[in-house]
Design a protein around this motif. Structure first.
Motif, PDB file in Angstrom:
ATOM      1  N   ARG A   1       0.842  -1.195   0.000  1.00 31.53           N
ATOM      2  CA  ARG A   1       0.000   0.000   0.000  1.00 31.53           C
ATOM      3  C   ARG A   1       0.875   1.241   0.000  1.00 31.53           C
ATOM      4  O   ARG A   1       1.854   1.305   0.730  1.00 31.53           O
ATOM      5  N   GLY A   2       0.492   2.221  -0.767  1.00 26.87           N
ATOM      6  CA  GLY A   2       1.186   3.503  -0.759  1.00 26.87           C
ATOM      7  C   GLY A   2       2.687   3.361  -0.944  1.00 26.87           C
ATOM      8  O   GLY A   2       3.157   2.822  -1.941  1.00 26.87           O
ATOM      9  N   SER A   3       3.446   3.822   0.057  1.00 25.80           N
ATOM     10  CA  SER A   3       4.910   3.826  -0.029  1.00 25.80           C
ATOM     11  C   SER A   3       5.550   2.599   0.623  1.00 25.80           C
ATOM     12  O   SER A   3       6.762   2.572   0.817  1.00 25.80           O
ATOM     13  N   GLU A   4       4.758   1.586   0.976  1.00 25.25           N
ATOM     14  CA  GLU A   4       5.310   0.399   1.618  1.00 25.25           C
ATOM     15  C   GLU A   4       6.372  -0.257   0.741  1.00 25.25           C
ATOM     16  O   GLU A   4       6.238  -0.314  -0.483  1.00 25.25           O
ATOM     17  N   GLN A   5       7.422  -0.760   1.398  1.00 29.98           N
ATOM     18  CA  GLN A   5       8.524  -1.402   0.686  1.00 29.98           C
ATOM     19  C   GLN A   5       8.725  -2.823   1.178  1.00 29.98           C
ATOM     20  O   GLN A   5       8.581  -3.102   2.378  1.00 29.98           O
ATOM     21  N   ASP A   6       9.078  -3.696   0.254  1.00 26.87           N
ATOM     22  CA  ASP A   6       9.347  -5.084   0.611  1.00 26.87           C
ATOM     23  C   ASP A   6      10.527  -5.147   1.574  1.00 26.87           C
ATOM     24  O   ASP A   6      11.554  -4.497   1.370  1.00 26.87           O
ATOM     25  N   GLY A   7      10.358  -5.900   2.666  1.00 24.03           N
ATOM     26  CA  GLY A   7      11.425  -6.027   3.652  1.00 24.03           C
ATOM     27  C   GLY A   7      11.444  -4.925   4.686  1.00 24.03           C
ATOM     28  O   GLY A   7      12.276  -4.950   5.602  1.00 24.03           O
ATOM     29  N   VAL A   8      10.542  -3.958   4.563  1.00 22.33           N
ATOM     30  CA  VAL A   8      10.461  -2.865   5.544  1.00 22.33           C
ATOM     31  C   VAL A   8       9.186  -3.024   6.370  1.00 22.33           C
ATOM     32  O   VAL A   8       9.229  -3.345   7.550  1.00 22.33           O
ATOM     33  N   GLU A   9       8.037  -2.809   5.717  1.00 22.32           N
ATOM     34  CA  GLU A   9       6.771  -3.015   6.431  1.00 22.32           C
ATOM     35  C   GLU A   9       6.398  -4.499   6.474  1.00 22.32           C
ATOM     36  O   GLU A   9       5.937  -5.015   7.485  1.00 22.32           O
ATOM     37  N   TYR A  10       6.586  -5.170   5.345  1.00 20.61           N
ATOM     38  CA  TYR A  10       6.280  -6.603   5.210  1.00 20.61           C
ATOM     39  C   TYR A  10       7.256  -7.239   4.226  1.00 20.61           C
ATOM     40  O   TYR A  10       7.903  -6.540   3.437  1.00 20.61           O
TER      41      TYR A  10
ATOM     42  N   SER B   1      -7.015   5.518   3.881  1.00 18.05           N
ATOM     43  CA  SER B   1      -7.474   5.117   2.553  1.00 18.05           C
ATOM     44  C   SER B   1      -7.268   6.229   1.539  1.00 18.05           C
ATOM     45  O   SER B   1      -6.840   5.995   0.410  1.00 18.05           O
ATOM     46  N   GLN B   2      -7.551   7.467   1.949  1.00 18.92           N
ATOM     47  CA  GLN B   2      -7.365   8.607   1.045  1.00 18.92           C
ATOM     48  C   GLN B   2      -5.892   8.817   0.719  1.00 18.92           C
ATOM     49  O   GLN B   2      -5.520   9.107  -0.419  1.00 18.92           O
ATOM     50  N   ALA B   3      -5.029   8.638   1.731  1.00 17.25           N
ATOM     51  CA  ALA B   3      -3.588   8.796   1.517  1.00 17.25           C
ATOM     52  C   ALA B   3      -3.061   7.742   0.549  1.00 17.25           C
ATOM     53  O   ALA B   3      -2.112   7.990  -0.205  1.00 17.25           O
ATOM     54  N   GLU B   4      -3.679   6.564   0.596  1.00 14.40           N
ATOM     55  CA  GLU B   4      -3.244   5.466  -0.281  1.00 14.40           C
ATOM     56  C   GLU B   4      -3.958   5.503  -1.632  1.00 14.40           C
ATOM     57  O   GLU B   4      -3.674   4.692  -2.507  1.00 14.40           O
ATOM     58  N   GLY B   5      -4.900   6.445  -1.779  1.00 12.75           N
ATOM     59  CA  GLY B   5      -5.635   6.548  -3.037  1.00 12.75           C
ATOM     60  C   GLY B   5      -6.689   5.474  -3.207  1.00 12.75           C
ATOM     61  O   GLY B   5      -7.144   5.201  -4.322  1.00 12.75           O
ATOM     62  N   VAL B   6      -7.093   4.850  -2.094  1.00 12.82           N
ATOM     63  CA  VAL B   6      -8.111   3.797  -2.142  1.00 12.82           C
ATOM     64  C   VAL B   6      -9.138   4.104  -1.060  1.00 12.82           C
ATOM     65  O   VAL B   6      -8.852   3.990   0.125  1.00 12.82           O
ATOM     66  N   ALA B   7     -10.330   4.520  -1.472  1.00 10.55           N
ATOM     67  CA  ALA B   7     -11.357   4.892  -0.497  1.00 10.55           C
ATOM     68  C   ALA B   7     -12.641   4.107  -0.745  1.00 10.55           C
ATOM     69  O   ALA B   7     -13.710   4.676  -0.934  1.00 10.55           O
ATOM     70  N   GLU B   8     -12.545   2.800  -0.752  1.00  8.39           N
ATOM     71  CA  GLU B   8     -13.711   1.961  -0.983  1.00  8.39           C
ATOM     72  C   GLU B   8     -14.534   1.857   0.300  1.00  8.39           C
ATOM     73  O   GLU B   8     -14.038   1.421   1.335  1.00  8.39           O
ATOM     74  N   GLU B   9     -15.802   2.253   0.218  1.00  7.95           N
ATOM     75  CA  GLU B   9     -16.679   2.251   1.385  1.00  7.95           C
ATOM     76  C   GLU B   9     -16.834   0.848   1.968  1.00  7.95           C
ATOM     77  O   GLU B   9     -16.866   0.669   3.188  1.00  7.95           O
TER      78      GLU B   9
END
Length: 220
Positions: free
Chosen positions: A42-51, A136-144
């Motif tokens: 999601r967003g700026s997440e990087q492999d090996g950092v967040e997950y 969700s807005q920061a990630e550009g995904v705002a699905e209700e």
């Protein structure tokens, strides 16, 4: 004392990651286990950092090879903690923080009863909904539908709160971080009388007024 396992769980959007980061800034010797997941970054997440982001086929291979301390399927994606995280912490002489969902936490509590379990909850469903919408807005995904599903899941997860040793209400970051710091120090046998008192206030067996007030906003 190294080798203590801290289990951290919270409904999505509770501010858990921020709180864990702040606690690690306040307390040294805490290794953070990076979980494996099959969901997309999601967003700026990087492999090996967040997950560690991996494929479903590779995750299932790891399950079959018994490479996980715990794993669970949440919202259609796998999440799991590799056994190697424990070995890494022992080799480094550090304690280990596991950021895992309730399903995974209950698995670990059963196999490792000496683990220190901490549940983090938001002060109210309104605050949780606002945090979920902002993320969700920061990630550009705002699905209700996604937000509603996570709010519903939060209430389900809160029903398991009393299975944890401690519970923190994450309304003011500095206060929640001070409480988690006290819990870590007391578990290490390194806390002073103020730390012991602060950690005791967070015991789920005590159900402080602050905790009950937060639970009440969720109708629990």
């Amino acid at each position: 004392m190294a080798g203590i396992l801290f289990i951290i769980s919270a409904p999505s959007g509770s501010g858990k990651s921020t709180l864990v980061s702040e606690t690690r800034r306040l307390v040294g010797g805490l290794d953070f286990s990076i979980s494996y997941t099959t969901r997309q970054p999601r967003g700026s997440e990087q492999d090996g950092v967040e997950y560690h982001f991996t494929t479903r086929a590779e995750f299932e291979r790891m399950i079959a090879a018994k490479e996980f301390l715990e794993w669970a399927e949440v919202f259609g994606n796998y999440y799991g903690t590799a056994l190697s995280a424990l070995d890494h912490a022992r080799e480094n002489g550090t304690d280990l923080l596991l950021d895992i969902d309730v399903q995974g936490a209950l698995q670990v509590m059963k196999t490792m009863p000496k683990a220190v379990s901490i549940f983090i909850l938001p002060p109210s469903p309104e605050v949780l909904e606002r945090r979920l919408r902002n993320r969700s807005q920061a990630e550009g995904v705002a699905e209700e539908s996604v937000i509603e599903r996570r709010l519903s899941q939060a209430r389900t997860e809160l029903l398991k709160l009393d299975d944890y040793r401690y519970a923190l209400v994450n309304d003011v970051l500095d206060q929640a971080a001070s409480e988690m710091r006290a819990i870590v120090l007391v578990a290490r046998g390194a806390g002073d009388s103020a730390d012991v008192a602060l950690a005791a206030e967070c015991l789920t067996s005590q159900h402080s007024g602050r905790l009950d007030a937060a639970l009440g906003t969720f109708g629990l």
